[in-house]
Scaffold this active site. Structure first.
Site, short mmCIF file in Angstrom:
data_model
loop_
_atom_site.label_atom_id
_atom_site.label_comp_id
_atom_site.label_asym_id
_atom_site.label_seq_id
_atom_site.Cartn_x
_atom_site.Cartn_y
_atom_site.Cartn_z
N TRP A 241 66.43 85.12 73.50
CA TRP A 241 65.31 84.69 72.74
C TRP A 241 64.85 83.32 73.35
O TRP A 241 63.69 83.09 73.55
CB TRP A 241 65.41 84.56 71.30
CG TRP A 241 65.68 85.94 70.74
CD1 TRP A 241 66.83 86.38 70.08
CD2 TRP A 241 64.79 86.98 70.44
NE1 TRP A 241 66.91 87.48 69.76
CE2 TRP A 241 65.43 87.98 69.97
CE3 TRP A 241 63.44 87.02 70.89
CZ2 TRP A 241 64.81 89.24 69.61
CZ3 TRP A 241 62.97 88.35 70.64
CH2 TRP A 241 63.60 89.33 70.14
N ASP B 82 63.95 77.52 67.27
CA ASP B 82 63.69 78.80 66.72
C ASP B 82 65.03 78.96 66.02
O ASP B 82 66.01 79.32 66.50
CB ASP B 82 63.61 79.89 67.84
CG ASP B 82 63.89 81.45 67.51
OD1 ASP B 82 63.95 81.72 66.30
OD2 ASP B 82 63.49 82.29 68.48
N LYS C 188 65.09 88.62 59.31
CA LYS C 188 66.38 88.67 59.55
C LYS C 188 67.30 87.96 58.38
O LYS C 188 68.29 88.52 58.16
CB LYS C 188 66.90 88.12 60.93
CG LYS C 188 66.51 89.06 62.17
CD LYS C 188 66.92 88.68 63.28
CE LYS C 188 66.09 89.57 64.50
NZ LYS C 188 65.62 88.62 65.53
C1 LIG Z 1 64.83 88.25 66.37
C2 LIG Z 1 64.42 87.26 66.92
C3 LIG Z 1 63.27 86.55 67.29
C4 LIG Z 1 62.14 87.75 67.35
O1 LIG Z 1 61.70 88.00 66.13
P1 LIG Z 1 60.74 89.41 65.91
O2 LIG Z 1 59.76 88.90 65.01
O3 LIG Z 1 61.51 90.46 65.51
O4 LIG Z 1 60.08 89.61 67.25
C5 LIG Z 1 63.08 85.50 67.67
N1 LIG Z 1 64.04 84.51 67.85
C6 LIG Z 1 65.28 85.00 67.42
C7 LIG Z 1 66.16 83.80 67.49
C8 LIG Z 1 65.58 86.16 66.96
O5 LIG Z 1 66.70 86.45 66.66
#
Ligand SMILES: *Cc1c(COP(=O)(O)O)cnc(C)c1O
Length: 167
Positions: free
Chosen positions: A18, A89, A113
């Site tokens: 990511w 992030d 998540k």
């Molecule tokens: C899953 C994830 C993303 C992307 O998320 P989506 O909305 O599913 O594209 C970005 N950063 C991290 C750290 C992630 O685990």
């Protein structure tokens, strides 16, 4: 997009997929990126201890991914940087540990998540950083507009579309 003009630079610490994607996307949009750490050679098994001495002279911010979802690694000690804002992030660890929000310029996380339904994104941003958002900027991504409208500009937009279609 909210923090850089074309030609300006941000620092990136590449600790996984990511983080790597964030840097690639920044380049796509015409921003300059400095990779101050990259653990690809070790298949992303290590996470650095970052401090002010790691920050490039021309960086406007440092981007990190606090938890590397795919590799199962994370910053045990989150960086405290004085030179530039830290943009983190936190998609896969927000709410899983105590953090000092004031150590960050911007925290963002997809909710799906750790927190709630997919499609929801949480952004915690320092007011002074989003005041002078850089144009051109799609309004749906503009943190300044989102903050001014108390996160409601998307529903206002949908309501507008709804009214148009029911007329
Ligand atoms: C899953 C994830 C993303 C992307 O998320 P989506 O909305 O599913 O594209 C970005 N950063 C991290 C750290 C992630 O685990």
């Amino acid at each position: 997009m909210n923090l850089l003009r074309k030609g300006e630079t941000a620092d990136f610490s590449i600790t996984g997929v990511w983080a790597n994607k964030a840097e690639q996307e920044a380049k796509k949009l015409g921003f300059n990126t400095n990779i101050i750490y990259d653990d690809k050679a070790n298949n992303y098994t290590l996470v650095p201890n970052l401090n002010d001495s790691n920050i490039s002279a021309n960086a406007k911010y440092l981007h990190i991914t606090s938890n590397n979802t795919i590799y199962g690694t994370r910053y045990k000690t989150l960086p405290k940087i004085k030179k530039v804002p830290v943009v983190a992030d936190m998609t896969s660890d927000l709410l899983s540990r105590k953090i000092n929000v004031s150590d960050f310029g911007i925290i963002f996380a997809g909710a799906q998540k750790n927190i709630g339904p997919s499609g929801l994104t949480i952004v915690i941003a320092r007011n002074d950083l989003i005041e002078g958002v850089k144009e051109p900027m799609p309004v749906l991504l503009n943190y300044s507009t989102i903050a001014k409208n108390k996160s409601l500009q998307y529903s206002t937009y949908l309501l507008h579309l709804h009214r148009q279609t029911s007329l």
